[in-house]
Design a protein around this motif. Structure first.
Motif, PDB file in Angstrom:
ATOM      1  N   GLY A   1      -1.375 -24.244  22.060  1.00  0.00           N
ATOM      2  CA  GLY A   1      -1.994 -23.081  22.691  1.00  0.00           C
ATOM      3  C   GLY A   1      -1.169 -21.828  22.559  1.00  0.00           C
ATOM      4  O   GLY A   1      -1.493 -20.789  23.139  1.00  0.00           O
ATOM      5  N   ILE A   2      -0.102 -21.895  21.791  1.00  0.00           N
ATOM      6  CA  ILE A   2       0.792 -20.742  21.640  1.00  0.00           C
ATOM      7  C   ILE A   2       0.208 -19.748  20.649  1.00  0.00           C
ATOM      8  O   ILE A   2      -0.317 -20.108  19.612  1.00  0.00           O
ATOM      9  CB  ILE A   2       2.178 -21.191  21.146  1.00  0.00           C
ATOM     10  N   MET A   3       0.376 -18.499  20.967  1.00  0.00           N
ATOM     11  CA  MET A   3      -0.112 -17.395  20.144  1.00  0.00           C
ATOM     12  C   MET A   3       1.085 -16.562  19.709  1.00  0.00           C
ATOM     13  O   MET A   3       2.012 -16.335  20.480  1.00  0.00           O
ATOM     14  CB  MET A   3      -1.064 -16.570  21.000  1.00  0.00           C
ATOM     15  N   SER A   4       1.087 -16.122  18.470  1.00  0.00           N
ATOM     16  CA  SER A   4       2.189 -15.301  17.974  1.00  0.00           C
ATOM     17  C   SER A   4       1.664 -14.269  16.990  1.00  0.00           C
ATOM     18  O   SER A   4       0.553 -14.413  16.461  1.00  0.00           O
ATOM     19  CB  SER A   4       3.263 -16.169  17.305  1.00  0.00           C
ATOM     20  N   ARG A   5       2.448 -13.254  16.740  1.00  0.00           N
ATOM     21  CA  ARG A   5       2.051 -12.207  15.801  1.00  0.00           C
ATOM     22  C   ARG A   5       2.091 -12.734  14.376  1.00  0.00           C
ATOM     23  O   ARG A   5       2.983 -13.498  14.006  1.00  0.00           O
ATOM     24  CB  ARG A   5       2.985 -11.008  15.920  1.00  0.00           C
TER      25      ARG A   5
ATOM     26  N   PHE B   1       2.362  -9.129  24.021  1.00  0.00           N
ATOM     27  CA  PHE B   1       3.292  -9.187  25.137  1.00  0.00           C
ATOM     28  C   PHE B   1       3.003 -10.399  26.019  1.00  0.00           C
ATOM     29  O   PHE B   1       1.868 -10.850  26.101  1.00  0.00           O
ATOM     30  CB  PHE B   1       3.163  -7.937  26.021  1.00  0.00           C
ATOM     31  N   GLU B   2       4.025 -10.844  26.709  1.00  0.00           N
ATOM     32  CA  GLU B   2       3.834 -11.853  27.752  1.00  0.00           C
ATOM     33  C   GLU B   2       3.845 -11.144  29.098  1.00  0.00           C
ATOM     34  O   GLU B   2       4.753 -10.360  29.389  1.00  0.00           O
ATOM     35  CB  GLU B   2       4.928 -12.908  27.699  1.00  0.00           C
ATOM     36  N   LEU B   3       2.836 -11.386  29.897  1.00  0.00           N
ATOM     37  CA  LEU B   3       2.743 -10.768  31.209  1.00  0.00           C
ATOM     38  C   LEU B   3       3.484 -11.663  32.217  1.00  0.00           C
ATOM     39  O   LEU B   3       3.066 -12.803  32.445  1.00  0.00           O
ATOM     40  CB  LEU B   3       1.276 -10.610  31.607  1.00  0.00           C
ATOM     41  N   PRO B   4       4.577 -11.190  32.793  1.00  0.00           N
ATOM     42  CA  PRO B   4       5.397 -12.040  33.662  1.00  0.00           C
ATOM     43  C   PRO B   4       4.786 -12.230  35.052  1.00  0.00           C
ATOM     44  O   PRO B   4       5.247 -11.662  36.042  1.00  0.00           O
ATOM     45  CB  PRO B   4       6.722 -11.269  33.739  1.00  0.00           C
ATOM     46  N   MET B   5       3.773 -13.061  35.122  1.00  0.00           N
ATOM     47  CA  MET B   5       3.086 -13.294  36.388  1.00  0.00           C
ATOM     48  C   MET B   5       3.748 -14.439  37.149  1.00  0.00           C
ATOM     49  O   MET B   5       4.388 -15.317  36.569  1.00  0.00           O
ATOM     50  CB  MET B   5       1.611 -13.614  36.132  1.00  0.00           C
ATOM     51  N   ASP B   6       3.557 -14.452  38.445  1.00  0.00           N
ATOM     52  CA  ASP B   6       4.049 -15.523  39.304  1.00  0.00           C
ATOM     53  C   ASP B   6       3.237 -16.789  39.026  1.00  0.00           C
ATOM     54  O   ASP B   6       2.053 -16.853  39.333  1.00  0.00           O
ATOM     55  CB  ASP B   6       3.900 -15.095  40.769  1.00  0.00           C
TER      56      ASP B   6
ATOM     57  N   VAL C   1      -0.923 -10.122  26.755  1.00  0.00           N
ATOM     58  CA  VAL C   1      -1.645  -8.873  26.495  1.00  0.00           C
ATOM     59  C   VAL C   1      -1.421  -8.510  25.039  1.00  0.00           C
ATOM     60  O   VAL C   1      -0.280  -8.413  24.586  1.00  0.00           O
ATOM     61  CB  VAL C   1      -1.160  -7.731  27.411  1.00  0.00           C
ATOM     62  N   GLY C   2      -2.506  -8.316  24.292  1.00  0.00           N
ATOM     63  CA  GLY C   2      -2.408  -7.966  22.884  1.00  0.00           C
ATOM     64  C   GLY C   2      -3.130  -6.669  22.583  1.00  0.00           C
ATOM     65  O   GLY C   2      -4.122  -6.337  23.222  1.00  0.00           O
TER      66      GLY C   2
ATOM     67  N   CYS D   1      -6.315  -8.934  27.579  1.00  0.00           N
ATOM     68  CA  CYS D   1      -5.494 -10.039  28.085  1.00  0.00           C
ATOM     69  C   CYS D   1      -5.996 -11.327  27.442  1.00  0.00           C
ATOM     70  O   CYS D   1      -7.192 -11.458  27.140  1.00  0.00           O
ATOM     71  CB  CYS D   1      -5.616 -10.152  29.594  1.00  0.00           C
ATOM     72  N   TYR D   2      -5.086 -12.265  27.242  1.00  0.00           N
ATOM     73  CA  TYR D   2      -5.424 -13.579  26.702  1.00  0.00           C
ATOM     74  C   TYR D   2      -4.768 -14.658  27.562  1.00  0.00           C
ATOM     75  O   TYR D   2      -3.807 -14.383  28.295  1.00  0.00           O
ATOM     76  CB  TYR D   2      -4.940 -13.708  25.256  1.00  0.00           C
TER      77      TYR D   2
END
Length: 386
Positions: free
Chosen positions: A231-235, A246-251, A211-212, A164-165
């Motif tokens: 602060g954005i991360m991309s492939r 992936f983006e983890l869809p947390m509340d 999550v990577g 996780c990141y």
């Protein structure tokens, strides 16, 4: 490309069972088919560098029903408490697949909280680390070739770093390895399941959690792009290996900036606090004194190679080599090494050592980087040892 698209669409269109709300997760200590994060290293506060934070892969599809549900995976690793946590309404179920580097990587889901696993690690004082986030990821060959069983000696020869990141935090510094993380792995029906555990970063939900899964045993800066200003991360689309993200869809309401800041300060303090020295036995002291005087330049003066262990290896795409040996006594061993930019061609590198009875069975891992990019590994022992 058409064949790949057809395959992905076929996977997406397979009727999906409603996922069992149990999501698979156990970590750190558990089950025989387990791989923990070994030699967990402290990361200096100044360790700089590139991070990522999430653009999904070029093609993303829903995971097919043929995968175990998160709860079934928890059952596989015999963690009933975690199974129940994934059955609860706190679980975040994702079931999303990306194709990357010849693999399908699927994020099944995640759950966070206190005391939600049967297996809790402890700190230096023996106090359980009870506040964790658990995440389940699936890895499989895109061509259907079975993944290597965790019980096989060949497991790990296709290494992956799954973590996780946190958006806005340097992923090279903040990830599974540096945030008290570990993972449990098992292979079922040719598919690998990984259950990750690390400090509960739900307090960063307002920033964004990712999550990577990438090639190698450590975070690879080449696998992702990181924009320090956002602060954005991309492939990194030019990366040759695996770099699913992936983006983890947390509340987001679970984010707590004050608690997050306090956690980061405590983590920095933990990284910068030396471990309590252990009281050494006489044989331990002898080994420590021997290793302290050993350098790449004087290695052959004090130690001798065990020629039967000498072998040359080609690093994988992530710069990782898995060196193995078997002594004449039949005892097996080995080490994993990552090639670093500062490694010098032709120079001995003392990468580690092991022993049970002091100097008499001390074994020293030595590698040499060759001009052609391969690595020669050989085990050394103190001179005079049989």
């Amino acid at each position: 490309m058409k064949n790949n698209l057809d395959e992905l669409l076929k996977k997406a269109l397979v009727p999906m069972d409603v996922p069992d709300r149990q999501l698979n997760q156990q970590v750190l200590l558990a089950v025989k088919e387990r791989k923990s994060m070994k030699n967990q290293r402290k990361v200096p506060a100044v360790a700089a560098a590139a991070i990522c934070v999430v653009l999904l892969g070029s093609i993303t599809v829903a995971a097919a029903h043929r995968y175990l549900s998160p709860s079934e995976a928890a059952v596989e690793i015999e963690d009933n408490t975690l199974k129940n946590a994934f059955l609860s309404e706190n679980a975040v179920l994702v079931n999303e697949t990306q194709e990357s580097g010849g693999y399908y990587i699927t994020l099944l889901g995640s759950v966070a909280g206190k005391n939600i696993s049967d297996y809790l690690s402890t700190d230096g004082q023996g106090i359980p680390k009870d506040n964790k986030i658990y995440t389940v990821v699936v890895i499989e060959h895109a061509d259907g070739t079975p993944m290597t069983p965790t019980s096989s000696d060949d497991y790990g020869k296709e290494p992956f770093y799954v973590s996780c990141y946190i958006r806005g935090l340097d992923p090279n510094k903040y990830s599974l390895m540096s945030m008290n993380g570990a993972y449990t792995a098992f292979v079922k029906d040719g598919i690998e399941y990984r259950v990750l555990s690390m400090d509960n970063i739900e307090i960063f939900a307002d920033k964004g959690i990712y999550v990577g899964a990438s090639t190698g045993s450590f975070y690879d800066r080449q696998a992702y792009n990181y924009d320090e200003s956002t602060g954005i991360m991309s492939r990194n689309e030019k990366y040759a290996g695996v770099n699913a993200l992936f983006e983890l869809p947390m509340d987001k309401s679970k984010g707590d900036p004050a608690a997050a800041q306090a956690y980061l300060e405590k983590l920095e303090e933990q990284w910068n606090t030396p471990d309590e020295p252990l009281e050494l036995m006489d044989e331990d002291k002898a080994v420590e004194e021997f290793m302290q005087k050993l350098t790449p330049e004087n290695l052959d003066e004090y130690a001798q190679p065990i020629e039967s262990t000498r072998a040359t290896y080609t690093p994988d795409k992530g710069g990782i080599v898995n060196c193995t040996y078997e002594l004449e006594s039949g005892d097996p061993g080995g080490m994993m090494k990552q090639i670093m930019p500062e490694d010098v061609v032709g120079r001995y590198m003392i990468d580690g050592y092991s022993y049970s009875n002091g100097l008499e069975d001390l074994r020293i891992d030595v590698t040499v980087l060759n001009e052609d990019g391969t690595v020669t590994y050989v085990l050394y022992q103190p001179k005079g040892n049989p």
